[in-house]
Design a protein around this motif. Structure first.
Motif, short mmCIF file in Angstrom:
data_model
loop_
_atom_site.label_atom_id
_atom_site.label_comp_id
_atom_site.label_asym_id
_atom_site.label_seq_id
_atom_site.Cartn_x
_atom_site.Cartn_y
_atom_site.Cartn_z
N SER A 142 0.81 -1.22 0.00
CA SER A 142 0.00 0.00 0.00
C SER A 142 0.85 1.27 0.00
O SER A 142 0.34 2.35 -0.22
CB SER A 142 -0.94 0.00 1.21
N LEU A 143 2.15 1.14 0.24
CA LEU A 143 3.04 2.31 0.21
C LEU A 143 3.52 2.56 -1.21
O LEU A 143 3.87 1.65 -1.93
CB LEU A 143 4.25 2.10 1.12
N LEU A 144 3.52 3.80 -1.60
CA LEU A 144 3.98 4.17 -2.94
C LEU A 144 5.27 4.98 -2.84
O LEU A 144 5.40 5.83 -1.98
CB LEU A 144 2.93 5.02 -3.66
#
Length: 55
Positions: free
Chosen positions: A4-6
């Motif tokens: 979910s981290l970009l």
């Protein structure tokens, strides 16, 4: 690893590069123009380079 981290990488817009080139080119153009009006530049490319290098 959490998906979910970009990772975002900032990319400059084309206008930024245009302003950078204008900001670097305009003073260079004016200095060359001012220098040319004071004394004629030699026609030989090597002479132009070494004249610039020595000043």
């Amino acid at each position: 690893m959490d998906s979910s981290l970009l990772n975002l990488v900032p990319v400059a817009e084309p206008e930024t590069y245009a302003m950078l080139l204008a900001g670097l080119g305009l003073p260079g153009f004016l200095a060359r123009r001012r220098k040319r009006s004071c004394a004629p530049l030699p026609q030989d490319a090597a002479a132009v380079f070494f004249t610039w290098l020595l000043h």
